[in-house]
Design a protein around this motif. Structure first.
Motif, short mmCIF file in Angstrom:
data_model
loop_
_atom_site.label_atom_id
_atom_site.label_comp_id
_atom_site.label_asym_id
_atom_site.label_seq_id
_atom_site.Cartn_x
_atom_site.Cartn_y
_atom_site.Cartn_z
N LYS A 14 4.19 -9.93 -15.01
CA LYS A 14 4.74 -10.55 -13.80
C LYS A 14 3.70 -10.61 -12.68
N PHE A 15 2.46 -10.88 -13.04
CA PHE A 15 1.44 -11.01 -11.99
C PHE A 15 1.79 -12.20 -11.12
N PRO A 16 1.65 -12.07 -9.80
CA PRO A 16 2.10 -13.13 -8.88
C PRO A 16 1.37 -14.46 -9.06
N LYS A 25 9.70 -0.23 -11.06
CA LYS A 25 11.00 -0.53 -10.47
C LYS A 25 10.95 -1.87 -9.75
N LEU A 26 9.86 -2.13 -9.02
CA LEU A 26 9.68 -3.41 -8.33
C LEU A 26 9.61 -4.56 -9.34
N ALA A 27 8.88 -4.36 -10.43
CA ALA A 27 8.73 -5.40 -11.46
C ALA A 27 10.06 -5.70 -12.13
N ARG A 28 10.89 -4.67 -12.36
CA ARG A 28 12.20 -4.89 -13.00
C ARG A 28 13.17 -5.59 -12.06
N LYS A 53 0.83 -1.21 0.00
CA LYS A 53 0.00 0.00 0.00
C LYS A 53 0.86 1.26 0.00
N LYS A 54 2.07 1.17 0.57
CA LYS A 54 2.97 2.31 0.59
C LYS A 54 3.42 2.71 -0.81
N LEU A 55 3.40 1.74 -1.75
CA LEU A 55 3.73 2.07 -3.14
C LEU A 55 2.68 3.01 -3.74
N ASN A 56 1.45 2.95 -3.17
CA ASN A 56 0.40 3.93 -3.46
C ASN A 56 0.10 4.08 -4.95
N LYS A 57 0.09 2.99 -5.68
CA LYS A 57 -0.18 2.98 -7.13
C LYS A 57 0.77 3.89 -7.91
N ASN A 58 1.94 4.17 -7.33
CA ASN A 58 2.94 4.99 -8.01
C ASN A 58 3.56 4.15 -9.13
N LYS A 59 3.28 4.52 -10.36
CA LYS A 59 3.70 3.70 -11.51
C LYS A 59 5.20 3.48 -11.56
#
Length: 144
Positions: free
Chosen positions: A60-62, A29-32, A18-24
């Motif tokens: 990369k959906f879990p 960066k997380l996906a890479r 939630k802290k990522l707050n939909k920040n694209k």
């Protein structure tokens, strides 16, 4: 979370997501940063709401993990999975092995991969013009 921490696998709970707050940018960066993601059944339902479409767009959906699943086995299975992404190009490159594998394991992987790929095609072998095997620094070797 506890099991992942014990075996030394990076993990995040719902609050951290939630802290990522939909920040694209942060989601990209997380996906890479990682090749694949695993999530519990309960969390997988919340991920599109929490993160938005970022992981899905990156392909990369879990994958889901049940409570009874062995995380080490699931990680090994995910690492051994090969993704075929057929786009509009007529050429496809796939990793079928690594340096630590024996020759027999490589042959088995290549046969399995080629047969699976051919089964995905509409006209099977009629849609395959040629197949090559290539190591990282080696020359390509035509097998079909």
């Amino acid at each position: 979370m506890d099991v992942a921490a014990k075996i030394g696998v990076p993990s995040m709970d719902a609050e951290a997501l939630k802290k990522l707050n939909k920040n694209k940018k942060l989601i990209k960066k997380l996906a890479r940063k990682y090749d694949a993601f695993l999530a519990s059944e309960s969390l997988i339902k919340q991920i599109p709401r929490i993160l938005g479409p970022g992981l899905n767009k990156a392909g990369k959906f879990p994958a889901a993990i049940q409570q009874s699943d062995d995380i080490n086995a699931k990680i090994t299975e995910t690492r051994s999975t090969v993704k075929f992404q057929l786009k509009k190009v007529l050429c496809l490159a796939v990793a079928v092995g690594n340096v630590e594998m024996t020759e027999d394991q490589l042959v088995q992987n290549i046969v399995l991969t080629v047969n699976f790929l051919v089964s995905l095609l509409k006209k099977n072998w009629q849609n395959v013009r040629s197949l090559y095997i290539k190591s990282t620094m080696g020359k390509p070797f035509r097998i079909y």
